[in-house]
Write a protein that holds these residues in place. Structure first.
Motif, PDB file in Angstrom:
ATOM      1  N   SER A 149      23.857  70.581  47.818  1.00 28.78           N
ATOM      2  CA  SER A 149      23.720  71.469  48.915  1.00 28.78           C
ATOM      3  C   SER A 149      23.857  70.855  50.289  1.00 28.78           C
ATOM      4  CB  SER A 149      22.580  72.124  48.828  1.00 28.78           C
ATOM      5  OG  SER A 149      22.792  73.128  47.521  1.00 28.78           O
ATOM      6  N   THR A 150      22.992  69.877  50.307  1.00 30.08           N
ATOM      7  CA  THR A 150      23.147  69.032  51.717  1.00 30.08           C
ATOM      8  C   THR A 150      24.308  68.295  51.966  1.00 30.08           C
ATOM      9  OG1 THR A 150      22.070  67.365  50.729  1.00 30.08           O
ATOM     10  CG2 THR A 150      20.461  68.782  51.810  1.00 30.08           C
TER      11      THR A 150
ATOM     12  N   TRP B 134      20.937  75.670  46.540  1.00 31.77           N
ATOM     13  CA  TRP B 134      19.712  75.366  47.034  1.00 31.77           C
ATOM     14  C   TRP B 134      18.465  76.363  46.638  1.00 31.77           C
ATOM     15  CZ3 TRP B 134      15.993  77.740  50.244  1.00 31.77           C
ATOM     16  CH2 TRP B 134      14.836  76.682  50.667  1.00 31.77           C
TER      17      TRP B 134
ATOM     18  N   SER C 117      18.015  75.420  43.282  1.00 32.04           N
ATOM     19  CA  SER C 117      17.017  74.288  42.968  1.00 32.04           C
ATOM     20  C   SER C 117      15.677  74.561  43.308  1.00 32.04           C
ATOM     21  CB  SER C 117      17.749  73.242  43.919  1.00 32.04           C
ATOM     22  OG  SER C 117      18.898  72.614  43.389  1.00 32.04           O
ATOM     23  N   LEU C 118      15.560  75.453  44.485  1.00 27.60           N
ATOM     24  CA  LEU C 118      14.052  75.886  44.977  1.00 27.60           C
ATOM     25  C   LEU C 118      13.435  76.335  43.662  1.00 27.60           C
ATOM     26  CD1 LEU C 118      12.009  76.415  47.102  1.00 27.60           C
ATOM     27  CD2 LEU C 118      13.355  78.607  47.523  1.00 27.60           C
TER      28      LEU C 118
ATOM     29  N   TYR D 150      19.859  69.583  45.359  1.00 24.83           N
ATOM     30  CA  TYR D 150      19.515  69.415  46.728  1.00 24.83           C
ATOM     31  C   TYR D 150      20.488  68.535  47.500  1.00 24.83           C
ATOM     32  CZ  TYR D 150      14.987  71.624  45.910  1.00 24.83           C
ATOM     33  OH  TYR D 150      13.713  72.522  45.637  1.00 24.83           O
TER      34      TYR D 150
ATOM     35  N   LEU E 142      13.390  68.751  48.206  1.00 23.41           N
ATOM     36  CA  LEU E 142      13.163  70.009  49.115  1.00 23.41           C
ATOM     37  C   LEU E 142      12.823  69.922  50.682  1.00 23.41           C
ATOM     38  CD1 LEU E 142      12.997  73.243  48.968  1.00 23.41           C
ATOM     39  CD2 LEU E 142      10.590  72.879  47.892  1.00 23.41           C
TER      40      LEU E 142
ATOM     41  N   SER F 209      15.737  68.680  52.598  1.00 22.22           N
ATOM     42  CA  SER F 209      16.525  69.590  52.771  1.00 22.22           C
ATOM     43  C   SER F 209      16.509  70.718  53.778  1.00 22.22           C
ATOM     44  CB  SER F 209      16.883  70.216  51.485  1.00 22.22           C
ATOM     45  OG  SER F 209      15.974  71.301  50.824  1.00 22.22           O
TER      46      SER F 209
ATOM     47  N   ILE G 125      26.329  76.766  49.589  1.00 25.09           N
ATOM     48  CA  ILE G 125      24.979  76.118  49.825  1.00 25.09           C
ATOM     49  C   ILE G 125      23.811  76.947  49.461  1.00 25.09           C
ATOM     50  CG2 ILE G 125      23.729  75.339  51.891  1.00 25.09           C
ATOM     51  CD1 ILE G 125      26.482  74.973  53.342  1.00 25.09           C
TER      52      ILE G 125
ATOM     53  N   ILE H 274      19.322  73.190  55.676  1.00 28.98           N
ATOM     54  CA  ILE H 274      19.423  74.573  55.309  1.00 28.98           C
ATOM     55  C   ILE H 274      19.188  75.551  56.660  1.00 28.98           C
ATOM     56  CG2 ILE H 274      18.833  76.318  53.873  1.00 28.98           C
ATOM     57  CD1 ILE H 274      20.463  74.051  52.362  1.00 28.98           C
TER      58      ILE H 274
END
Length: 662
Positions: free
Chosen positions: A110-111, A91, A94-95, A107, A50, A53, A87, A57
């Protein structure tokens, strides 16, 4: 464009660095490569991912989120919305997992998704920047400094400070700063960088000069008539920019298709998520498939399909002196099947030239021309000037002086030259002088019947020669007609001139159809008649009387040396005034439309195949699936392919450039 490409590159570099770090500490690295790095600071793996990332983001991906908000506020859907959803959904999910105690997170997906999309955009911008080389090259033509004569002394000033009425000095080898009229000096000026004209153009007092053209050998002083945005170069740049920023009908269709494709992608992602949940998959697996569907169906390639081709096509035309005013003109040029060309000033030079000299027994052409030219130099008639010029171009012809010159209005002229009484004019003048034309009457009738103007010459009371004049075709007209025939296009001559003259020119050039003796106001009606047969018609002209026909045609093509009203009315301007640029323009149009169709076919085909793969349709049978980052790489690669395919238009085979016959 350059600044945007740099910004995109910077965002990509940041995303790539942190995405690789996220991947190194992800379970995927352990499963695929056996890499297992200890997490720093004793943090949980998902918390460390996180932290890594966040730059991706909140910096690299910020353009996607702001772009998506702008699109939604405009009540539309575009690829920014899809990328932001792809994205953001991964994210945010995941958060939520991280904040609630940990579990399977995305993560790295998304990245990596952000990284590949940014890479694709960076490549696209560089490709589109390459398509804009023509604009940059044109802008670089204008010299930054100019020599202005102030109080009789040349002073170097920035070109931007030159004002209308300034007297400028241009030395040999220097560029002309702005448009103007020569006040003093003689020189040859290379205008190829602006007009495409391959041969230097002679300049003398009274001649016009074009800003950014190159003075080759003499020194010129000229008065500025147009500066800044009013110069010919600035107008060309503006035309090309307008064309590149305009939308062709095909692009508008692609825009509508992109809107619906985004909607399908969002709905498809939601349905994919629901179906996999109902099939018993975990929430994380269903989310993975849904994000992949949203990402892989981004209509980025569809949105690029026509703009990149238009940019390359208009830039390619600008380099050849072919200026498309808008994208509609570019697309229309690809569909033309009949080209209608005005005769005078378009296919021909618009000025008389000597074509034949038929002499009576006992006389030679050189002898007659020496005597006749001496008389004609005293006259102001255009035919007289053409005969005198023809005589001067013959090697070994010495000039004689005329005495006792008498102009006979409407008939010709009489004078004494080198001890001979010379009569030059029409049949009525010879009748007045009681001169028998019979030895040359048959030749005169033959020439007039074939569309020539016949000038009669008599020496010492005896008919000596018939001098035939005609409006001669431009040197490239026959080649232009042949090129059009190679393209499968019918060529029509439309003229107000008499049929005999028109038929003669048409026969010389190989033109298919002749429409002669047409009044200026009826030209547009003739174009409409051709269109009623279902043909897409282009009209090529240069005069005020051509303007209605240019406006009524499916594609109006103005010769660059024509009148302002013709150029304003046309869809396409040929800066070199060369008929050979007509097939060049149509080839560029066809090539551009072909690239549009190829790109659209690729974009649609790619999405048709990619969507079911991304949705996991083939997982039960083959166990084959895609992750979001792979989908992002595929989508970006598709967009780059479209951009590179458009750039390949630069290798389009075009007719060899000739010097225009002015």
């Amino acid at each position: 464009m350059a600044d945007m490409a740099i910004d995109m590159r910077n965002r990509f570099v940041v995303a790539a660095v942190f995405a690789v770090l996220v991947m190194l500490w992800s379970p995927m690295a352990t499963d695929m490569f056996g890499v297992h790095l200890p997490v720093p600071f004793g943090l949980r793996q998902d918390i460390w991912a996180l932290v890594l990332s966040l730059p991706v983001i909140f910096y690299s991906s910020a353009i996607f989120f702001t772009g998506a908000v702008a699109a939604l506020r405009a009540r539309t859907l575009d690829m920014m919305v899809l990328v932001a959803v792809g994205i953001g959904a991964g994210w945010l999910y995941s958060l939520a997992i991280t904040l609630t105690g940990g579990g399977e997170v995305f993560y790295e997906a998304s990245t990596m998704l952000a990284t590949f999309v940014l890479l694709g955009h960076w490549f696209e911008m560089r490709a589109r920047g390459g398509a804009n080389d023509a604009i940059r090259a044109l802008l670089d033509l204008a010299p930054p400094k100019a020599e202005v004569i102030r109080d009789g002394v040349p002073v170097e000033v920035p070109t931007a400070e030159v004002v209308v009425g300034d007297l400028l000095l241009v030395r040999p080898g220097a560029k002309i700063a702005v448009d103007g009229v020569v006040a003093e000096g003689d020189s040859e000026v290379d205008e190829s960088m602006v007009t495409g004209e391959s041969m230097p153009v002679h300049k003398e007092p009274g001649s016009t000069v074009i800003g950014a053209s190159l003075n080759t050998n003499g020194t010129l002083r000229f008065r500025a008539t147009k500066v800044g945005a009013d110069t010919a170069l600035a107008q060309i740049v503006e035309l090309v920019q307008q064309a590149q920023n305009s939308k062709a009908p095909g692009q508008k269709l692609a825009d509508r298709a992109a809107f619906w494709l985004v909607l399908v992608a969002l709905i498809g992602g939601a349905l994919t998520f629901a179906v996999w949940l109902l099939a018993g998959a975990s929430f994380a697996k269903a989310m993975l498939f849904a994000i992949t569907v949203v990402v892989i169906t981004c209509p980025d390639a569809l949105g690029l399909a026509t703009p990149t081709a238009i940019m390359v096509g208009t830039g390619l035309g600008a380099k050849r002196g072919v200026l498309f005013k808008n994208a509609l003109a570019l697309e229309s040029s690809a569909r033309i099947r009949t080209v209608v060309m005005d005769k005078t000033g378009t296919l021909t030079k618009g000025e008389p030239e000597v074509t034949d000299v038929v002499t009576a027994e006992g006389y030679t052409a050189d002898e007659v021309l020496r005597l006749v030219a001496a008389v004609e130099r005293e006259s102001e008639h255009p035919l007289a000037a053409a005969i005198a010029h023809h005589a001067e171009t013959l090697s070994g012809t010495t000039q004689l002086d005329a005495e006792k010159f008498e102009n006979v209005p409407g008939h010709g002229a009489v004078a004494e030259v080198d001890g001979h009484r010379v009569v030059v004019g029409n049949r009525r003048l010879l009748d007045r002088e009681h001169i028998d034309l019979e030895p040359l009457a048959a030749h005169r009738d033959r020439l007039t019947d074939s569309g020539h103007t016949a000038v009669l010459a008599a020496i010492d009371g005896t008919a000596a020669a018939v001098i035939a004049l005609a409006d001669a075709p431009r040197e490239t007209s026959a080649a232009a007609v042949a090129e059009l025939h190679d393209l499968g296009i019918e060529v029509v001559m439309l003229t107000g001139d008499n049929r005999a003259t028109a038929e003669r020119i048409a026969a010389d050039l190989g033109i298919d159809t002749v429409i002669a003796e047409v009044l200026p106001g009826d030209k547009a009606a003739k174009i409409a008649e051709l269109q009623r047969d279902g043909r897409k018609v282009a009209m090529v002209g240069d005069g005020v009387n051509d303007a209605p026909a240019l406006a009524g045609a499916d594609l109006g093509i103005a010769i660059g040396a024509g009148t302002d009203v013709a150029i304003e009315t046309a869809d396409l301007v040929l800066m070199r005034s060369d008929p050979l640029d007509v097939p060049t323009a149509l080839r560029i149009g066809r090539g551009t439309l072909r690239k549009m169709h190829q790109n659209l076919a690729w974009a649609v085909g790619y999405n048709t195949i990619a969507l079911p793969i991304a949705a996991g349709v083939f997982v039960p049978a083959f166990g084959f699936t895609l992750r979001p980052e792979i989908a992002a790489m595929s989508m970006s690669g598709s967009s780059v392919i479209v951009a590179l395919n458009a750039l390949s238009l630069k290798r389009l085979h075009l007719p060899d450039q000739h010097s225009s016959a002015d």
